[in-house]
Design an enzyme around this catalytic site. Structure first.
Site, PDB file in Angstrom:
ATOM      1  N   GLU A   1      -6.787  13.170   6.124  1.00  7.01           N
ATOM      2  CA  GLU A   1      -5.486  13.588   6.134  1.00  7.01           C
ATOM      3  C   GLU A   1      -5.331  13.836   4.872  1.00  7.01           C
ATOM      4  OE1 GLU A   1      -5.384   8.297   7.411  1.00  7.01           O
ATOM      5  OE2 GLU A   1      -5.478   9.059   5.673  1.00  7.01           O
TER       6      GLU A   1
ATOM      7  N   SER B   1      10.286 -11.566  12.263  1.00  2.00           N
ATOM      8  CA  SER B   1       9.857  -9.599  12.403  1.00  2.00           C
ATOM      9  C   SER B   1      10.435  -9.118  13.613  1.00  2.00           C
ATOM     10  CB  SER B   1       8.800  -9.841  12.644  1.00  2.00           C
ATOM     11  OG  SER B   1       8.082  -8.470  13.486  1.00  2.00           O
TER      12      SER B   1
ATOM     13  N   TYR C   1       2.440  -5.413  15.129  1.00  3.88           N
ATOM     14  CA  TYR C   1       3.478  -5.259  16.727  1.00  3.88           C
ATOM     15  C   TYR C   1       3.311  -3.878  16.343  1.00  3.88           C
ATOM     16  CZ  TYR C   1       4.230  -5.545  21.434  1.00  3.88           C
ATOM     17  OH  TYR C   1       3.807  -5.357  22.994  1.00  3.88           O
TER      18      TYR C   1
ATOM     19  N   HIS D   1      -9.145   0.478  10.474  1.00  3.73           N
ATOM     20  CA  HIS D   1      -9.633   1.386  10.290  1.00  3.73           C
ATOM     21  C   HIS D   1     -10.130   0.887   8.616  1.00  3.73           C
ATOM     22  CE1 HIS D   1      -9.264   4.551   6.432  1.00  3.73           C
ATOM     23  NE2 HIS D   1      -8.262   3.813   6.723  1.00  3.73           N
TER      24      HIS D   1
ATOM     25  N   SER E   1       9.878  -6.825  15.506  1.00  7.01           N
ATOM     26  CA  SER E   1       8.798  -7.022  16.351  1.00  7.01           C
ATOM     27  C   SER E   1       8.761  -8.398  17.874  1.00  7.01           C
ATOM     28  CB  SER E   1       7.262  -6.652  16.238  1.00  7.01           C
ATOM     29  OG  SER E   1       7.429  -5.467  15.946  1.00  7.01           O
TER      30      SER E   1
ATOM     31  N   SER F   1      -3.907  37.233  20.470  1.00  6.67           N
ATOM     32  CA  SER F   1      -4.343  38.195  21.210  1.00  6.67           C
ATOM     33  C   SER F   1      -5.335  39.113  19.936  1.00  6.67           C
ATOM     34  CB  SER F   1      -3.040  39.425  20.304  1.00  6.67           C
ATOM     35  OG  SER F   1      -2.842  39.303  18.605  1.00  6.67           O
TER      36      SER F   1
ATOM     37  N   ASP G   1      -2.472  -0.192   5.777  1.00  7.31           N
ATOM     38  CA  ASP G   1      -3.176  -0.865   4.400  1.00  7.31           C
ATOM     39  C   ASP G   1      -3.344  -1.145   3.034  1.00  7.31           C
ATOM     40  OD1 ASP G   1      -5.046   0.987   6.084  1.00  7.31           O
ATOM     41  OD2 ASP G   1      -4.778   2.457   5.339  1.00  7.31           O
ATOM     42  N   HIS G   2      -1.878  -1.438   2.588  1.00  5.83           N
ATOM     43  CA  HIS G   2      -1.857  -0.946   1.205  1.00  5.83           C
ATOM     44  C   HIS G   2      -1.291  -3.031   1.277  1.00  5.83           C
ATOM     45  CE1 HIS G   2       2.139   0.443   2.965  1.00  5.83           C
ATOM     46  NE2 HIS G   2       2.543  -1.087   2.295  1.00  5.83           N
TER      47      HIS G   2
ATOM     48  N   ASP H   1     -11.531   9.788   6.908  1.00  2.00           N
ATOM     49  CA  ASP H   1     -10.339   9.824   7.879  1.00  2.00           C
ATOM     50  C   ASP H   1      -9.464   9.645   6.427  1.00  2.00           C
ATOM     51  OD1 ASP H   1      -8.482   8.604   9.605  1.00  2.00           O
ATOM     52  OD2 ASP H   1      -7.756   7.557   8.015  1.00  2.00           O
TER      53      ASP H   1
END
Length: 346
Positions: free
Chosen positions: A195, A51, A25, A108, A53, A252, A83-84, A191
């Site tokens: 990055e 948590s 969250y 992802h 959250s 310019s 991810d990890h 992706d």
């Protein structure tokens, strides 16, 4: 040209009678949970006990459960933590509840593509990846607009994986802007490369190198900061609005001539060769293995690099100058959000 989907291609009935668990969250997690809830989808939020959250999600009117209980109660599980930590979390809390007919979803493809998560064959595995930070996903949803997204199917056990993913994208608000079909390999590798070579690694090193070149030549650090960092947003906004041509039209003629004649000397053949090496490391899984190993061994190198970066002159000069810029939105002290995923989704 990749296939695109819009609201006419979405059907929320594919989520009727089903429960979606949003695991995490943070930036993306809160946006997914709230948007789906507001679209009439039955949503639960999965978090670890204790948590920070947890009360935030409850205060937003969402049902909160432990990750294990949420995975057990839900038919569709969207994993939106970093991810990890996904693989360990999946194996310990989610995998025991992935029974036939369920859907496992991602924003992802990292853990599926590189094999850190191996789902059972009798479930659907799909991806809906909004191309905006979570706060923007939520903000535009409330405005009735929506952000573009990617959709992909890795495993189609039910025969309905794509229409169900499109229903999720519709509830998220993304079909208003349009959703592009891809696959886990393409999304993950492009992706990570973006990055590393351009958006984060390439851009930050270019900024720092320009700043340090001016400072080492005797120019005031504050002037160097304005010229090599602060004004970059003006250029990027023009590029985002109308591409490179619109940016060149807007600056310019002097700047445009310098772009054509000096830019290729900075990003030259050697730079492009190094980009190809970086892409090869992504494609082979070398980067993924290195990153996962870094986390398994205590993140010492990562944390040392983070701390060293915070102490660079460009950061201390910038902090002082930004105090002058009351028009900037003040950001919280940098930390590690609970569901910080890859950029795009950055």
């Amino acid at each position: 040209m990749a296939k695109r989907y819009y609201e006419k291609d979405g059907d929320l009935s594919f989520l009727k009678g089903r429960t979606v668990a949003i695991i995490g969250y943070g930036s993306q997690g809160h946006a997914h949970a709230l948007n789906l809830r507001d679209s009439g989808v039955d949503v639960v939020v999965g978090l670890y006990a204790g948590s920070k959250s947890w009360p935030k999600a409850q205060a937003a009117g969402l049902k909160v459960m432990t990750t294990s209980d949420a995975a057990k109660a839900a038919t569709d599980i969207m994993i939106l933590v970093s991810d990890h930590i996904q693989a360990d979390l999946y194996n310990s809390e989610i995998a025991p509840h992935m029974t036939a007919g369920k859907t496992l979803m991602f924003a992802h493809g990292f853990n599926i593509h590189f094999g850190f998560i191996t789902p059972p064959a009798d479930i659907d595995v799909s991806m809906v990846a909004p191309k905006a930070p979570g706060h923007r996903v939520r903000e535009l949803f409330t405005e009735g607009v929506g952000v573009p997204a990617l959709v992909a199917v890795h495993q189609n056990a039910s025969g309905q994986a794509l229409p169900r993913a499109l229903a999720y994208a519709m509830a998220l608000g993304c079909l208003k802007a349009g959703v592009i079909e891809t696959h886990f390999k393409e999304e993950t590798e492009s992706d990570l490369f973006g990055e590393q070579a351009v958006l984060c690694g390439g851009a930050s090193e270019l900024i720092r190198a320009g700043f340090e070149t001016l400072v080492e030549a005797g120019y005031d650090p504050e002037i160097a900061y304005f010229e090599c960092l602060h004004e970059l947003k003006l250029i990027v906004d023009l590029i985002q609005e109308g591409g490179l041509s619109y940016m060149r039209f807007s600056v310019s003629d002097t700047a445009e001539y310098g772009d054509y004649t000096r830019g290729p000397r900075v990003v030259n053949a050697q730079t492009r060769a190094e980009m190809k090496k970086i892409l090869a490391e992504v494609q082979s899984g070398e980067f993924a293995r290195q990153w996962m190993n870094e986390n398994r061994t205590g993140r010492k190198n990562f944390l040392a690099m983070r701390e060293a970066a915070r102490e660079q002159q460009i950061e201390t000069v910038g902090a002082s100058l930004r105090e002058m810029m009351t028009f900037l939105k003040k950001k919280k002290e940098a930390g590690v959000p609970e569901d910080r995923t890859a950029t795009a989704n950055t």
